[in-house]
Design a protein around this motif. Structure first.
Motif, PDB file in Angstrom:
ATOM      1  N   PHE A 109     -12.285   1.250   7.607  1.00 50.91           N
ATOM      2  CA  PHE A 109     -12.321   2.683   7.930  1.00 50.91           C
ATOM      3  C   PHE A 109     -12.362   3.519   6.651  1.00 50.91           C
ATOM      4  O   PHE A 109     -13.061   4.524   6.578  1.00 50.91           O
ATOM      5  N   GLU A 110     -11.580   3.108   5.658  1.00 50.64           N
ATOM      6  CA  GLU A 110     -11.541   3.857   4.399  1.00 50.64           C
ATOM      7  C   GLU A 110     -12.890   3.787   3.690  1.00 50.64           C
ATOM      8  O   GLU A 110     -13.368   4.795   3.159  1.00 50.64           O
ATOM      9  N   ALA A 111     -13.539   2.628   3.681  1.00 53.98           N
ATOM     10  CA  ALA A 111     -14.862   2.503   3.048  1.00 53.98           C
ATOM     11  C   ALA A 111     -15.881   3.397   3.744  1.00 53.98           C
ATOM     12  O   ALA A 111     -16.682   4.082   3.088  1.00 53.98           O
ATOM     13  N   PHE A 161       0.830  -1.197   0.000  1.00 51.18           N
ATOM     14  CA  PHE A 161       0.000   0.000   0.000  1.00 51.18           C
ATOM     15  C   PHE A 161       0.866   1.249   0.000  1.00 51.18           C
ATOM     16  O   PHE A 161       2.023   1.213   0.370  1.00 51.18           O
ATOM     17  N   ARG A 162       0.281   2.342  -0.369  1.00 46.39           N
ATOM     18  CA  ARG A 162       0.951   3.632  -0.271  1.00 46.39           C
ATOM     19  C   ARG A 162       0.579   4.260   1.066  1.00 46.39           C
ATOM     20  O   ARG A 162      -0.548   4.157   1.523  1.00 46.39           O
ATOM     21  N   TYR A 163       1.513   4.965   1.674  1.00 38.34           N
ATOM     22  CA  TYR A 163       1.252   5.594   2.974  1.00 38.34           C
ATOM     23  C   TYR A 163       0.145   6.643   2.887  1.00 38.34           C
ATOM     24  O   TYR A 163      -0.610   6.826   3.832  1.00 38.34           O
ATOM     25  N   ARG A 170      -2.707  12.154   5.856  1.00 37.86           N
ATOM     26  CA  ARG A 170      -2.651  11.945   4.410  1.00 37.86           C
ATOM     27  C   ARG A 170      -1.457  12.696   3.817  1.00 37.86           C
ATOM     28  O   ARG A 170      -0.726  12.171   2.975  1.00 37.86           O
ATOM     29  N   VAL A 171      -1.256  13.930   4.260  1.00 32.34           N
ATOM     30  CA  VAL A 171      -0.129  14.735   3.770  1.00 32.34           C
ATOM     31  C   VAL A 171       1.196  14.096   4.182  1.00 32.34           C
ATOM     32  O   VAL A 171       2.116  13.978   3.372  1.00 32.34           O
ATOM     33  N   ARG A 194      -4.615   8.027   5.976  1.00 34.97           N
ATOM     34  CA  ARG A 194      -5.865   8.787   6.073  1.00 34.97           C
ATOM     35  C   ARG A 194      -6.927   8.059   6.885  1.00 34.97           C
ATOM     36  O   ARG A 194      -7.539   8.664   7.769  1.00 34.97           O
ATOM     37  N   PRO A 195      -7.187   6.758   6.666  1.00 35.23           N
ATOM     38  CA  PRO A 195      -8.211   6.098   7.491  1.00 35.23           C
ATOM     39  C   PRO A 195      -7.844   6.021   8.974  1.00 35.23           C
ATOM     40  O   PRO A 195      -8.724   6.046   9.828  1.00 35.23           O
ATOM     41  N   ILE A 196      -6.550   5.972   9.269  1.00 34.75           N
ATOM     42  CA  ILE A 196      -6.147   6.023  10.682  1.00 34.75           C
ATOM     43  C   ILE A 196      -6.560   7.378  11.256  1.00 34.75           C
ATOM     44  O   ILE A 196      -7.096   7.467  12.360  1.00 34.75           O
TER      45      ILE A 196
END
Length: 182
Positions: A91-93, A5-7, A116-117, A12-14
């Motif tokens: 969480f992302e969904a 995965f990409r960070y 996310r940044v 972001r979901p965290i």
């Protein structure tokens, strides 16, 4: 498991989860199954019913139940738990569904956008995350650089906001280019 995965997408979901729990000071560290999150919020008056339900659901998905001791540690700001990649997908969904309903500009100062940044910075530099820690207005990022050494950078919230604006403009520009191509 994390390398696939990409960070930017992982963190972001965290952040969305931390926002739901009103956690402003924390550390996030990857482990073999996902991430270890430590709440560093102090003087939390009490958990709301929504926060208790969320933590209870998270614990039950991992075969444990949230007990009174866990709730007291969270209220005291001394709580740590593991989040798996399956949790992150869930969480992302949920976050995607909320974003679809809101369809406005995201809050650039929210924890999810800050993480996310930071993820985007790590992705661009191709660094491996060692630990992220946020206290008040500073985000410290420890990472493993290309030469295998652990290094760290600190970012103020205004610095991350500037980076967020660049990301947001780039995404808007990319979407406009895709729409004009069709």
């Amino acid at each position: 498991m994390i390398d696939e995965f990409r960070y930017t997408a992982l963190l972001r979901p965290i952040g969305q989860m931390l926002e739901g729990l009103r956690i402003e000071s924390f550390s996030v560290k990857p482990d073999s199954l996902g991430f270890v999150i430590r709440d560093k919020t102090r003087n939390r008056a009490q958990l709301t019913p929504r926060e208790k339900a969320f933590l209870g659901e998270l614990h039950s998905m991992h075969g444990a139940s949230l007990n009174k001791e866990d709730a007291l540690r969270l209220a005291a700001g001394v709580f740590e738990w593991h989040v798996t990649t399956v949790d992150l997908e869930r969480f992302e969904a949920a976050g995607r569904a909320r974003r679809h309903q809101d369809s406005g500009t995201p809050d650039s100062h929210s924890i999810s956008q800050i993480l996310r940044v930071v993820g985007n910075i790590l992705d661009q530099k191709r660094h491996e995350l060692y630990c992220i820690s946020k206290d008040a207005e500073v985000v410290a990022v420890e990472y493993v650089s290309g030469d295998g050494k652990v290094a760290n950078d600190e970012y103020s919230i205004p610095m991350l906001y500037d980076q967020w604006v660049r990301m947001y403009k780039r995404c808007a520009s990319d979407e406009a280019g895709e729409q004009s191509a069709t």
